[in-house]
Structures are given as C-alpha cells and as structure tokens.
Design an enzyme around this catalytic site. Structure first.
Site, PDB file in Angstrom:
ATOM      1  N   SER A  20    -105.404 -17.573 -16.207  1.00  0.00           N
ATOM      2  CA  SER A  20    -104.692 -18.830 -16.011  1.00  0.00           C
ATOM      3  C   SER A  20    -105.501 -19.758 -15.089  1.00  0.00           C
ATOM      4  O   SER A  20    -106.679 -20.004 -15.342  1.00  0.00           O
ATOM      5  CB  SER A  20    -103.292 -18.551 -15.467  1.00  0.00           C
ATOM      6  OG  SER A  20    -102.464 -19.682 -15.531  1.00  0.00           O
TER       7      SER A  20
ATOM      8  N   ASP B  84     -98.747 -16.540 -26.227  1.00  0.00           N
ATOM      9  CA  ASP B  84     -98.929 -17.520 -25.151  1.00  0.00           C
ATOM     10  C   ASP B  84     -98.809 -18.937 -25.722  1.00  0.00           C
ATOM     11  O   ASP B  84     -99.638 -19.363 -26.526  1.00  0.00           O
ATOM     12  CB  ASP B  84    -100.308 -17.327 -24.513  1.00  0.00           C
ATOM     13  CG  ASP B  84    -100.490 -18.088 -23.210  1.00  0.00           C
ATOM     14  OD1 ASP B  84     -99.697 -19.014 -22.938  1.00  0.00           O
ATOM     15  OD2 ASP B  84    -101.433 -17.756 -22.466  1.00  0.00           O
TER      16      ASP B  84
ATOM     17  N   HIS C 122     -97.406 -16.043 -21.791  1.00  0.00           N
ATOM     18  CA  HIS C 122     -98.501 -16.231 -20.836  1.00  0.00           C
ATOM     19  C   HIS C 122     -98.474 -15.188 -19.728  1.00  0.00           C
ATOM     20  O   HIS C 122     -99.525 -14.741 -19.262  1.00  0.00           O
ATOM     21  CB  HIS C 122     -98.400 -17.637 -20.243  1.00  0.00           C
ATOM     22  CG  HIS C 122     -99.514 -17.987 -19.311  1.00  0.00           C
ATOM     23  ND1 HIS C 122    -100.840 -18.021 -19.708  1.00  0.00           N
ATOM     24  CD2 HIS C 122     -99.511 -18.310 -17.986  1.00  0.00           C
ATOM     25  CE1 HIS C 122    -101.594 -18.356 -18.683  1.00  0.00           C
ATOM     26  NE2 HIS C 122    -100.829 -18.530 -17.626  1.00  0.00           N
TER      27      HIS C 122
END
EC number: 2.3.1.31
Length: 341
Positions: free
Chosen positions: A134, A288, A317
């Site tokens: 991320s 995701d 995610h």
C-alpha cells in the site's frame, strides 16, 4: 522495545519548503552479519508504525519468514505520522506550538528522503530486501527508483506506480469528513476525532470487498429493523482508529499518498520503472478494489525481470496484512533461484 530517534538536519521538501527540526522514529531487530548484507527494510502503510512485529505478525518476527535470527530488520515511522516521527502534533521550532492543520504538505519523495538520511546514518550500504504494501509499497518503489544500486530485492504488495484518481477520490472523501468536524479547524489535541471516525468508515469500504462484508457482516435475523451488524461494525472500526491515531496525521499522510507519481519529472511511469535495478516481486490481490490488479500488472510489465503473482483473497486490500501464509509462499518461490533461506 522503545523507538530509536534519528534527528535530521533541516529537510528540504519537494515543494521548496523546509521542515525544520525533523526526527524519525525507528526500530531494529536481529544483528547484521559479518558481510552486512542481511538487511530487510520494511516500509509501513498509512496508519501503521515502526513496530512491524505488531502489525505484520506471521510474516516478520521469530519463527516467521523474516526471522530476526537470520535478518537485520529495520522499520522506520514515516514523517507526518503520530507514532513518533515529526507530525502535525509536534511543536514548530519557530513558534513552539503544534502545527496541526498547517503542517507542511509532504510528498512520498519527502518521506523517502527522511528514510534515506536514516539509512546513511546507520551505515547500511547493501539492503538485501526492501518490502512494503500500500503506502509502504509506494515508498519502496520511489526509493528503488532513486537508488537502483542499493537494493538487491524489492517486494511490493497491493500498491501502484501512481496514485489513481479513484484512490485520490477516496482520500478526499475521507478528508471532507474530517474537515466537516468543526474541532479540526480549531487546531487542538483531539481535533477532528468525530470526522476521523467517519473517514475510517469510508476507508474500510475500499480496504475490504463485497464478499468479505457479505460473509462476515450479514445479519442472521431476517426480521431485524435496526442495529444492523454492518452498521455497528463501521462504528466500531471508526472508534478503534480514534483511540490510536490522529486526524491531522491522517490528513497529512493521505495527501502524501495523492502525490505519488513515479513518472513525475522522469519522463513518465514506464521510464521510471525501468530504472529499478532490484530483482522484484510484485504481488496483487484479486479482490482489491483500491489497488486493482491492473496497477500491479503495470508495475510488473515495466520493471525489468519482475516476477508477478496474484494472491487470491476475499479480504480485499487488507489481504496484504492478513494473508501472510500466502505471501510467505510467494516469497519462497521468489527467492528460490538466488537465495537459500
């Protein structure tokens, strides 16, 4: 284990401003080997911290793939975070008062510049693996582009080469929720907490998936008219974040994510990705919706020799934090040709 604090000289920011009196909180585990080439540097995500053993259990720690018995592990808190590095809550050296909502706007490149200064201070000249997911993956990619000679291996999970319009829109929706809380503009400890609760509820919709909510938050009672499980879950998660994070830091770091663009002043994203010299693993998560597989494929298509894999998860995610057994499996495949772990 307490944080170590590294004090930077005044940091020149990408926007031309100077962040005076900055410091970075970091932790280390394990020992450097005689060759000093067993370093694993972990870059954390938005609301995480330098204690990687607490938020990535199953992947980093005793008995895990990245075991301190084998590796010298470093994780540093990013600038702007409320977990020990210079943040909106820290006093401005010029006034002695916290900056709150007037904290300088930091880019991903600024966050990387601070960690590069820390690396130099630690005297680490060969990083075996740089890993992040991320926001952490955005930092890792930016650093690997800047220093292609420094990292032997790069592992990025659920991230991208440029923060998308979709991701920026999610971030702006969360900031609007925070800014709608009148205590945020007042600039005070705890300012924006009610807005942060709402922002977290918005964020969760991008972190999870339709199927995950269906499996875990569907009400078993067909006659229910109020207090739906999904509603109470959103409130619970909002309250949980407020107990451990800060609205001013949340705004600052979400704005940093928005600036992420490897191609800025480098001739575009493909040209920037081709600079990476590390042997690279790109992991995408099938469910995701925030960092979809198309973004992971873009990375793998342009990073020379990159290995690409898809992690099949119902968690969306958040799978990059939860699916540590699957991540370990792909790491074993990735390292197998060059490194016997």
């Amino acid at each position: 284990m307490p944080d170590h604090i590294f004090h930077l000289p005044d940091l020149r920011l990408e926007n031309g401003e100077t962040l005076a009196g900055a410091h970075v909180a970091y932790r280390t585990w394990g020992q450097l080997n005689a060759e000093r080439d067993n370093v694993v540097w972990v870059c954390h995500a938005l609301t995480a911290n330098a204690d990687v053993l607490s938020w990535w259990p199953g992947l980093v720690g005793p008995g895990c793939y990245y075991d301190p018995a084998d590796w010298f592990i470093v994780c540093a808190n990013v600038l702007g975070s409320c977990y020990g590095s210079t943040s909106p809550l820290d006093p401005d050296p010029a006034t002695g008062l916290p900056r709150f909502q007037h904290f300088p706007r930091l880019t991903i490149r600024d966050l990387v510049a601070a960690h590069e200064a820390l690396r130099q201070d630690l005297g680490l000249t060969d990083i075996h693996t740089l890993i992040g997911g991320s926001l952490g993956g955005q930092q890792a990619l930016e650093w690997a582009v800047q220093r292609p000679d420094l990292f032997d291996h790069l592992v990025v999970i659920a991230t991208n080469a440029r923060h998308s319009a979709w991701g920026i829109a999610f971030n702006e929706a969360q900031r609007l929720a925070i800014e709608a809380d009148p205590t945020y503009a007042a600039g005070q400890p705890g300012g924006g907490d009610d807005g942060l609760r709402a922002a977290r509820a918005i964020a969760l919709l991008s972190y999870r998936s339709y199927s995950a909510y269906g499996e875990t938050q569907t009400d078993p009672d067909d006659e229910l008219l109020r207090e739906h499980r999904a509603s109470t879950y959103q409130r619970y998660q909002g309250n949980k974040l407020v107990t451990r994070f800060d609205a001013y830091s949340y705004v600052a770091l979400s704005r940093s994510m928005d600036t992420h663009n490897l191609g800025r002043n480098r001739g575009g994203v493909p040209a920037a990705l081709r600079r990476i010299g590390a042997r690279t693993l790109v992991l995408g998560i099938t469910s995701d919706v925030l960092f979809p597989l198309s973004e992971q494929r873009e990375l793998a298509n342009h990073i020379p020799g990159a290995m690409y894999a898809e992690l099949d998860s119902r968690y969306g995610h958040d799978g990059f934090l939860l699916e540590t057994a699957a991540i370990t499996h792909f790491l074993e495949l990735f390292y197998a040709p060059t490194f016997a772990h």
